[in-house]
Design a protein around this motif. Structure first.
Motif, short mmCIF file in Angstrom:
data_model
loop_
_atom_site.label_atom_id
_atom_site.label_comp_id
_atom_site.label_asym_id
_atom_site.label_seq_id
_atom_site.Cartn_x
_atom_site.Cartn_y
_atom_site.Cartn_z
N ASP A 30 0.80 -1.21 0.00
CA ASP A 30 0.00 0.00 0.00
C ASP A 30 0.85 1.28 0.00
OD1 ASP A 30 0.95 -0.37 2.54
OD2 ASP A 30 -0.92 0.16 3.55
N GLU A 31 2.14 1.14 -0.20
CA GLU A 31 3.02 2.30 -0.19
C GLU A 31 2.85 3.13 -1.46
OE1 GLU A 31 7.71 3.43 0.39
OE2 GLU A 31 7.12 1.34 0.20
N VAL A 32 2.99 4.42 -1.31
CA VAL A 32 2.97 5.33 -2.45
C VAL A 32 4.19 6.25 -2.34
CG1 VAL A 32 0.48 5.29 -2.83
CG2 VAL A 32 1.45 6.95 -1.24
N TRP A 33 4.64 6.73 -3.51
CA TRP A 33 5.79 7.63 -3.57
C TRP A 33 5.34 9.05 -3.82
CZ3 TRP A 33 9.09 4.54 -7.63
CH2 TRP A 33 9.64 3.39 -7.02
N THR A 34 6.04 9.98 -3.25
CA THR A 34 5.83 11.39 -3.60
C THR A 34 6.43 11.61 -4.98
OG1 THR A 34 7.96 12.06 -2.68
CG2 THR A 34 6.03 12.12 -1.18
N PRO A 35 6.06 12.70 -5.66
CA PRO A 35 6.70 12.99 -6.94
C PRO A 35 8.22 13.10 -6.82
CG PRO A 35 4.70 14.27 -6.73
CD PRO A 35 4.93 13.60 -5.39
N ALA A 67 9.94 18.69 -12.57
CA ALA A 67 9.20 19.39 -13.63
C ALA A 67 8.85 18.46 -14.78
CB ALA A 67 10.01 20.58 -14.13
N THR A 68 9.69 17.49 -15.04
CA THR A 68 9.41 16.52 -16.10
C THR A 68 8.17 15.70 -15.74
OG1 THR A 68 11.73 16.40 -16.71
CG2 THR A 68 10.32 14.57 -17.42
N LEU A 69 8.08 15.24 -14.50
CA LEU A 69 6.89 14.50 -14.07
C LEU A 69 5.64 15.37 -14.18
CD1 LEU A 69 7.93 12.47 -10.89
CD2 LEU A 69 7.36 11.59 -13.15
N ALA A 70 5.75 16.61 -13.76
CA ALA A 70 4.60 17.52 -13.83
C ALA A 70 4.17 17.73 -15.28
CB ALA A 70 4.94 18.85 -13.18
N ARG A 71 5.15 17.88 -16.17
CA ARG A 71 4.82 18.06 -17.59
C ARG A 71 4.17 16.81 -18.15
NH1 ARG A 71 9.57 18.38 -19.76
NH2 ARG A 71 9.48 16.47 -20.97
N TRP A 72 4.71 15.65 -17.81
CA TRP A 72 4.11 14.40 -18.28
C TRP A 72 2.66 14.29 -17.82
CZ3 TRP A 72 8.57 10.48 -16.84
CH2 TRP A 72 9.60 10.61 -17.77
N CYS A 82 -0.72 14.03 -20.19
CA CYS A 82 -1.29 12.67 -20.11
C CYS A 82 -0.27 11.62 -20.55
CB CYS A 82 -2.58 12.55 -20.90
SG CYS A 82 -3.87 13.65 -20.33
N ARG A 83 0.96 11.80 -20.12
CA ARG A 83 2.04 10.85 -20.41
C ARG A 83 2.62 10.36 -19.09
NH1 ARG A 83 6.30 14.13 -23.54
NH2 ARG A 83 7.38 12.16 -23.36
N GLY A 84 3.59 9.49 -19.16
CA GLY A 84 4.29 9.05 -17.96
C GLY A 84 3.52 8.00 -17.20
N PRO A 85 4.06 7.65 -16.03
CA PRO A 85 3.41 6.60 -15.23
C PRO A 85 2.08 7.05 -14.65
CG PRO A 85 5.32 7.51 -14.06
CD PRO A 85 5.28 8.14 -15.41
N ARG A 86 1.21 6.09 -14.39
CA ARG A 86 -0.08 6.39 -13.74
C ARG A 86 0.21 6.98 -12.37
NH1 ARG A 86 -3.94 1.28 -14.31
NH2 ARG A 86 -3.65 1.49 -12.07
N TYR A 87 -0.72 7.82 -11.90
CA TYR A 87 -0.55 8.45 -10.59
C TYR A 87 -1.89 8.58 -9.90
CZ TYR A 87 -2.05 12.64 -13.13
OH TYR A 87 -2.74 13.54 -13.90
N SER A 112 -2.41 17.14 -4.16
CA SER A 112 -1.45 16.09 -3.82
C SER A 112 -1.45 14.99 -4.88
CB SER A 112 -1.78 15.48 -2.46
OG SER A 112 -1.58 16.42 -1.45
N VAL A 113 -0.26 14.64 -5.31
CA VAL A 113 -0.06 13.57 -6.29
C VAL A 113 0.85 12.53 -5.67
CG1 VAL A 113 1.01 13.03 -8.53
CG2 VAL A 113 -0.34 15.11 -8.26
N ARG A 114 0.53 11.27 -5.89
CA ARG A 114 1.37 10.17 -5.43
C ARG A 114 1.45 9.12 -6.53
NH1 ARG A 114 2.06 13.64 -2.43
NH2 ARG A 114 2.05 13.63 -0.15
N TYR A 115 2.53 8.35 -6.48
CA TYR A 115 2.77 7.30 -7.46
C TYR A 115 2.87 5.96 -6.73
CZ TYR A 115 3.92 10.98 -10.77
OH TYR A 115 3.87 12.07 -11.58
N ARG A 116 2.21 4.94 -7.27
CA ARG A 116 2.38 3.59 -6.73
C ARG A 116 3.61 2.99 -7.41
NH1 ARG A 116 -3.58 1.12 -7.39
NH2 ARG A 116 -2.98 1.59 -9.52
#
Length: 78
Positions: free
Chosen positions: A17-22, A34-39, A43-48, A55-59
């Protein structure tokens, strides 16, 4: 804790159940925040996950799946 240690500890000690911060995700992928924010805006990059309005988190499993799906075989490009 240095950012490199954050990604290492996130990889080594993760639970289902862990999630990562950007910040941790960016360090894991070796890209700028900034690259993650742009993605995300493109609508690119990994699901979040969106947690609240800002707040944004990544599994970790989504990030790893995205990496695996983006492997390119140079021989197939010929």
């Amino acid at each position: 804790m240095p950012v490199t240690d954050l990604a290492a500890s996130a990889s080594a000690n993760r639970t289902d159940d862990e999630v990562w911060t950007p910040k941790v995700c960016a360090e894991f992928l070796h890209v700028h925040l900034a690259t993650l924010a742009r993605w995300r805006s493109e609508c690119r990059g990994p699901r979040y996950l969106k947690i609240g309005p800002k707040s944004v988190r990544y599994r970790p499993e989504d990030v790893r799946e995205w990496l695996a799906d983006n492997v390119t075989d140079p021989k197939s490009l010929r």
